[in-house]
Motif scaffolding. Structure first.
Motif, mmCIF file in Angstrom:
data_model
loop_
_atom_site.group_PDB
_atom_site.id
_atom_site.type_symbol
_atom_site.label_atom_id
_atom_site.label_comp_id
_atom_site.label_asym_id
_atom_site.label_seq_id
_atom_site.Cartn_x
_atom_site.Cartn_y
_atom_site.Cartn_z
ATOM 1 N N MET A 37 0.815 -1.178 0.000
ATOM 2 C CA MET A 37 0.000 0.000 0.000
ATOM 3 C C MET A 37 0.867 1.253 0.000
ATOM 4 O O MET A 37 0.532 2.216 -0.660
ATOM 5 N N ILE B 182 2.037 2.064 -3.483
ATOM 6 C CA ILE B 182 0.970 2.612 -4.324
ATOM 7 C C ILE B 182 0.814 4.108 -4.054
ATOM 8 O O ILE B 182 0.757 4.924 -4.966
ATOM 9 N N VAL B 183 0.775 4.460 -2.784
ATOM 10 C CA VAL B 183 0.617 5.864 -2.407
ATOM 11 C C VAL B 183 1.823 6.688 -2.851
ATOM 12 O O VAL B 183 1.685 7.779 -3.395
ATOM 13 N N GLY C 73 -4.206 7.230 -7.270
ATOM 14 C CA GLY C 73 -3.771 6.454 -6.112
ATOM 15 C C GLY C 73 -4.951 5.883 -5.360
ATOM 16 O O GLY C 73 -4.929 4.722 -4.935
ATOM 17 N N ARG D 26 -6.389 2.906 -7.222
ATOM 18 C CA ARG D 26 -5.547 1.717 -7.047
ATOM 19 C C ARG D 26 -5.768 1.090 -5.677
ATOM 20 O O ARG D 26 -5.836 -0.131 -5.549
ATOM 21 N N LEU D 27 -5.869 1.924 -4.657
ATOM 22 C CA LEU D 27 -6.127 1.395 -3.316
ATOM 23 C C LEU D 27 -7.485 0.698 -3.254
ATOM 24 O O LEU D 27 -7.613 -0.355 -2.617
ATOM 25 N N TRP E 10 -7.200 -2.755 -4.727
ATOM 26 C CA TRP E 10 -6.602 -3.684 -3.776
ATOM 27 C C TRP E 10 -7.589 -4.113 -2.710
ATOM 28 O O TRP E 10 -7.675 -5.278 -2.344
ATOM 29 N N ARG E 11 -8.346 -3.169 -2.171
ATOM 30 C CA ARG E 11 -9.338 -3.506 -1.144
ATOM 31 C C ARG E 11 -10.341 -4.512 -1.687
ATOM 32 O O ARG E 11 -10.637 -5.525 -1.054
ATOM 33 N N GLU F 4 -6.221 -1.186 3.836
ATOM 34 C CA GLU F 4 -6.331 -0.135 2.813
ATOM 35 C C GLU F 4 -6.868 1.154 3.420
ATOM 36 O O GLU F 4 -6.474 2.246 3.021
ATOM 37 N N TRP G 9 -4.424 3.848 4.544
ATOM 38 C CA TRP G 9 -3.629 4.559 3.550
ATOM 39 C C TRP G 9 -4.468 5.584 2.854
ATOM 40 O O TRP G 9 -4.068 6.478 2.240
#
Length: 65
Positions: A1, A4-5, A14, A17-18, A21-22, A62, A65
């Motif tokens: 994470m 990504i950030v 960003g 993308r997070l 992932w979640r 997630e 972030w």
């Protein structure tokens, strides 16, 4: 994470993308769900979920972030 950030030049990208992932981590709990060809996601499925940690719980990181 964190990667990504750090790599996101635009906050909206960003965030998207997070969110991916979640969602992908949450779906690891679904029986028979296909795991996307993403090495870190595959590792999470084979090591963390297989050890009894639900994907939904992993997905919770997630939010930090």
């Amino acid at each position: 994470m964190a990667a990504i950030v750090a790599a996101a030049r635009e906050p909206a990208i960003g965030a998207m993308r997070l969110l991916w992932w979640r969602d992908a981590l949450s779906k690891l709990d679904e029986a028979g769900a296909a795991i996307p060809a993403e090495p870190l996601l595959e590792a999470a499925a084979h090591q963390l979920v297989a050890a009894g940690l639900p994907g939904e719980a992993i997905a919770g990181i997630e939010e930090g972030w």
